[in-house]
Design a protein around this motif. Structure first.
Motif, short mmCIF file in Angstrom:
data_model
loop_
_atom_site.label_atom_id
_atom_site.label_comp_id
_atom_site.label_asym_id
_atom_site.label_seq_id
_atom_site.Cartn_x
_atom_site.Cartn_y
_atom_site.Cartn_z
N GLY A 1 -2.09 18.13 -51.28
CA GLY A 1 -0.88 18.00 -50.50
C GLY A 1 -0.01 16.94 -51.14
O GLY A 1 -0.35 15.75 -51.09
N PHE A 2 1.08 17.37 -51.77
CA PHE A 2 1.88 16.43 -52.57
C PHE A 2 3.34 16.84 -52.50
O PHE A 2 3.67 18.02 -52.56
CB PHE A 2 1.42 16.46 -54.03
CG PHE A 2 2.11 15.45 -54.90
CD1 PHE A 2 1.67 14.14 -54.94
CD2 PHE A 2 3.19 15.81 -55.68
CE1 PHE A 2 2.30 13.20 -55.74
CE2 PHE A 2 3.83 14.89 -56.49
CZ PHE A 2 3.39 13.58 -56.52
N GLN A 3 4.22 15.85 -52.33
CA GLN A 3 5.65 16.14 -52.30
C GLN A 3 6.34 15.38 -53.43
O GLN A 3 6.49 14.16 -53.36
CB GLN A 3 6.26 15.75 -50.94
CG GLN A 3 7.70 16.22 -50.80
CD GLN A 3 8.12 16.39 -49.35
OE1 GLN A 3 7.28 16.65 -48.49
NE2 GLN A 3 9.39 16.25 -49.05
N PRO A 4 6.74 16.09 -54.49
CA PRO A 4 7.39 15.41 -55.61
C PRO A 4 8.69 14.75 -55.17
O PRO A 4 9.33 15.18 -54.20
CB PRO A 4 7.67 16.56 -56.58
CG PRO A 4 6.75 17.67 -56.19
CD PRO A 4 6.61 17.54 -54.70
N ALA A 5 9.08 13.72 -55.89
CA ALA A 5 10.33 13.04 -55.60
C ALA A 5 11.49 14.03 -55.64
O ALA A 5 11.62 14.81 -56.58
CB ALA A 5 10.56 11.92 -56.61
N GLY A 6 12.31 14.02 -54.61
CA GLY A 6 13.46 14.90 -54.55
C GLY A 6 13.20 16.25 -53.94
O GLY A 6 14.15 16.98 -53.62
N ALA A 7 11.93 16.62 -53.77
CA ALA A 7 11.60 17.92 -53.16
C ALA A 7 11.69 17.82 -51.65
O ALA A 7 11.50 16.74 -51.07
CB ALA A 7 10.19 18.35 -53.56
N ASP A 8 11.99 18.94 -50.98
CA ASP A 8 12.10 18.92 -49.53
C ASP A 8 10.89 19.54 -48.84
O ASP A 8 10.87 19.64 -47.62
CB ASP A 8 13.38 19.61 -49.06
CG ASP A 8 13.46 21.06 -49.54
OD1 ASP A 8 12.49 21.53 -50.18
OD2 ASP A 8 14.49 21.70 -49.29
N ARG A 9 9.90 19.99 -49.63
CA ARG A 9 8.70 20.56 -49.05
C ARG A 9 7.48 20.11 -49.85
O ARG A 9 7.57 19.95 -51.08
CB ARG A 9 8.76 22.09 -49.06
CG ARG A 9 9.77 22.67 -48.11
CD ARG A 9 10.00 24.14 -48.38
NE ARG A 9 8.80 24.96 -48.19
CZ ARG A 9 8.44 25.45 -47.00
NH1 ARG A 9 9.16 25.20 -45.93
NH2 ARG A 9 7.37 26.19 -46.88
N PRO A 10 6.35 19.95 -49.18
CA PRO A 10 5.13 19.59 -49.91
C PRO A 10 4.55 20.80 -50.63
O PRO A 10 4.82 21.95 -50.26
CB PRO A 10 4.20 19.12 -48.81
CG PRO A 10 4.63 19.90 -47.61
CD PRO A 10 6.13 20.06 -47.74
N ILE A 11 3.77 20.56 -51.67
CA ILE A 11 3.08 21.62 -52.40
C ILE A 11 1.60 21.27 -52.47
O ILE A 11 1.22 20.11 -52.32
CB ILE A 11 3.64 21.80 -53.82
CG1 ILE A 11 3.54 20.49 -54.61
CG2 ILE A 11 5.07 22.29 -53.78
CD1 ILE A 11 3.98 20.62 -56.06
N GLY A 12 0.75 22.28 -52.67
CA GLY A 12 -0.67 22.04 -52.79
C GLY A 12 -1.48 23.05 -52.00
O GLY A 12 -0.94 23.94 -51.33
#
Length: 298
Positions: free
Chosen positions: A72-83
């Motif tokens: 569960g990770f949300q890159p800088a600038g992204a509006d949704r988490p990924i993983g």
């Protein structure tokens, strides 16, 4: 229940990953997978059940973490988490007839997971949430959907190679996690932080000699810092990741288990894993056996 498929037929993923042995499970280079999960058309649930309410409302709130590469990770600038955990959330939502855009992901840290479920802040928690008897006293936990084990993350030049090497030293993890109590039982002094990122920083800057949590999480951090960090020792615990739900909605347990079973059989679970956590170099495991809802609820 009829099913339809979301958008593109592309089942694989658009993660921009390095070709290193451990890969890159997180960091700022990853993008959201575009997996093709089957979305139920006109799903039917018992009248008055929480599943029926969620399907009718057209939205679901899912608590996830945002600082665990691959999980569960949300890159800088992204509006949704990924993983892997957000992908599991998409599979659960799809069984309600909901598309990924209907999901409200709510950022949570370890010690917020039970309070968020108890207060109604979220409908589900899918956040590297190990199933334990103590947690099942206050919330529902269905699954497990993934098995992992606790290890150590240390600087690349560290001499630590066994649990005996951290006896009497400080080892960090996140407050509210089972990892702290487990490492204390191994003779180390536990140090709790609010997020995994804070704990990793302590190891990177030399303030603490080691971090501990599930090996899958640590591998993601090591992949993000291949020159500075490494994962050591064999797993010394078994962590069974489950999906949390409010205890006052016990009917959700069987729905979760039925949805997981369908995802195991259809290959959607494997697709979710391979497009996220699997990119860290971890081989796709066999899906774990689910707990019986009638025997395992608080």
């Amino acid at each position: 229940m009829r099913i339809r498929h979301l958008g593109t037929a592309v089942a694989a993923v658009a993660l921009a990953l390095s070709a290193a042995a451990c890969g890159d499970a997180g960091g700022g280079t990853s993008t959201e997978p575009e997996n093709d999960y089957a979305i139920a058309e006109n799903p039917s649930f018992p009248e008055g059940s929480r599943m029926a309410e969620l399907a009718e409302s057209g939205t679901i709130r899912i608590g996830v973490k945002v600082d665990q590469p691959g999980i569960g990770f949300q890159p800088a600038g992204a509006d949704r988490p990924i993983g892997f955990d957000p992908e599991m959330g998409k599979i659960m939502a799809a069984s309600l007839g909901l598309e990924p855009g209907d999901i409200q992901f709510v950022q949570t840290v370890s010690d917020q997971r039970e309070p968020f479920l108890q207060s109604g802040e979220v409908d589900l928690v899918i956040a590297s949430y190990s199933i334990t008897d103590d947690r099942r006293e206050v919330v529902g936990q269905a699954g497990p959907y993934y098995l992992t084990g606790q290890q150590l993350l240390v600087p690349s030049d560290s001499d630590i190679s066994s649990l005996a090497d951290v006896e009497g030293t400080e080892v960090c993890s996140v407050t509210g996690s089972t990892s702290l109590s487990n490492i204390e039982e191994e003779g180390a002094t536990p140090r709790g932080f609010s997020t995994y990122s804070e704990c990793v920083d302590q190891v990177l800057n030399g303030a603490l000699p080691a971090m501990t949590t599930d090996g899958a999480i640590l591998l993601g951090y090591a992949a993000d810092n291949p020159d500075d960090l490494k994962v050591v020792v064999e797993p010394f615990s078994e962590e069974r990741y489950g999906i949390g739900y409010p205890q006052e909605n016990p009917e959700m347990c069987q729905w979760i288990n039925d949805t997981l079973t369908q995802a195991y059989d259809s290959g959607e679970w494997a697709t979710a894993f391979e497009s996220t956590l699997g990119q860290s170099g971890v081989e796709t495991p066999q899906p774990p056996q689910l707990d019986d809802c009638s025997e395992n609820q608080g």
